[in-house]
Design an enzyme around this catalytic site. Structure first.
Site, PDB file in Angstrom:
ATOM      1  N   CYS A 156      -0.669  -8.723   2.955  1.00  0.00           N
ATOM      2  CA  CYS A 156      -0.272  -8.550   1.555  1.00  0.00           C
ATOM      3  C   CYS A 156      -1.001  -9.588   0.694  1.00  0.00           C
ATOM      4  O   CYS A 156      -2.212  -9.541   0.559  1.00  0.00           O
ATOM      5  CB  CYS A 156       1.244  -8.629   1.434  1.00  0.00           C
ATOM      6  N   ASP A 213       1.053   3.514   0.609  1.00  0.00           N
ATOM      7  CA  ASP A 213       1.314   2.237  -0.049  1.00  0.00           C
ATOM      8  C   ASP A 213       1.421   2.486  -1.554  1.00  0.00           C
ATOM      9  O   ASP A 213       0.444   2.856  -2.204  1.00  0.00           O
ATOM     10  CB  ASP A 213       0.182   1.254   0.240  1.00  0.00           C
ATOM     11  N   HIS A 245       3.253   0.229   2.581  1.00  0.00           N
ATOM     12  CA  HIS A 245       2.877  -1.180   2.518  1.00  0.00           C
ATOM     13  C   HIS A 245       3.653  -1.944   3.593  1.00  0.00           C
ATOM     14  O   HIS A 245       4.748  -1.550   3.988  1.00  0.00           O
ATOM     15  CB  HIS A 245       3.219  -1.734   1.134  1.00  0.00           C
TER      16      HIS A 245
END
Length: 276
Positions: A156, A213, A245
């Protein structure tokens, strides 16, 4: 949350244990890697203005280990990131995850994602790159690391920094970026993003992204692929069509075991291919 002063940073920086409050409750699927045969725990990395706490894991025996920088999500260096370090150590690496938000605040004790984002928004890219340089130096001098076999991976927020650090440090042999943001607003704190450095990138980076995502559109993934074609880094991007995600985060509902395991296998092969 108040920003930590320079004096407080120098004297009180420490690594927390457990998971970040903002990620509770923890999934039953969480992976816990055995520390047997390892040296693993908190260390302090000397930097320009004090010490950055970090988690280090490495084999208990041997030396000249290849080095992996493990870059945190916005939730900090909590138990999941520490476990990833242990996974690398079990493979024969010295893996280090520095706490890169420590000057701006302790995100591990915040229960709100919005609060955490406010802290992370204050973190300058230049500060992060400098701290990672210091971490590499410490790994070589104090953790039996081989600076000529250096890799980086991040998740991330850390995925974005993986792209940027691979462009910043020519010592990096290879990187693996897990669902790191590719585009964004430019500011004095974040002057460049992955799409900006892609044409000049020389280090091969493997990007692992989720087709579902909601925060990283497939349009930006394709834009990144096109920009990478302008350079010579041999970087690649893999998209898992049904993955959201954070599909590697086994402690969260977003975890997708099949895609996570495939990505981990690809990561190992990528590092091996490029001499990490």
């Amino acid at each position: 949350m108040k920003e930590i002063t320079r004096r407080q940073f120098i004297t009180t920086a420490a690594l927390a244990t457990g998971f970040a409050l903002a990620v509770e409750p923890i999934s039953a699927k969480v992976i816990r890697t055995d520390g047997k045969g390892l040296i693993a725990g908190a260390v302090k990395i000397p930097v320009k203005d004090g010490n950055v706490p970090a988690y280090r894991a490495m084999p208990a025996k041997g030396q000249n280990f290849p080095v992996i920088l493990v870059i945190q999500e916005i939730f900090g260096v909590h138990e999941h990131i520490q476990d990833v370090c242990r996974r690398f150590a079990q493979l024969g690496y010295v893996a280090i995850a520095p706490e890169l938000f420590v000057r701006q605040g302790n995100v591990l004790k915040l229960s709100s994602v919005d609060e955490i984002r406010k802290v992370v928004a204050k973190v300058p890219d230049a500060q992060v790159l400098s701290d990672l340089d210091a971490t590499v130096n410490w790994a070589v001098k104090s953790a039996k690391g081989n600076g000529k076999r250096l890799g980086i991976t991040g998740f991330c927020w850390g995925g974005r920094m993986t792209w940027l650090y691979a462009a910043h440090n020519p010592q990096v042999k290879a990187g693996v970026a897990w669902y790191g943001r590719l585009v964004g607003d430019r500011s004095p704190l974040t002057p460049r993003h992955a799409v900006d450095i892609a044409p000049q990138l020389k280090t091969p980076v493997l990007g692992l992204y989720g087709g579902e995502d909601t925060g990283i559109s497939l349009e930006t993934v394709e834009e990144m692929r096109d920009r990478l074609k302008l350079g010579r880094s041999k970087s690649q991007i893999i998209v898992y069509p049904d993955a959201p995600h954070a599909f590697f985060a086994d402690y969260r509902p977003s975890y997708r075991e099949r895609d996570a395991k495939d990505g981990w296998k690809r990561l190992q092969a990528w590092f091996k291919q490029y001499g990490v």
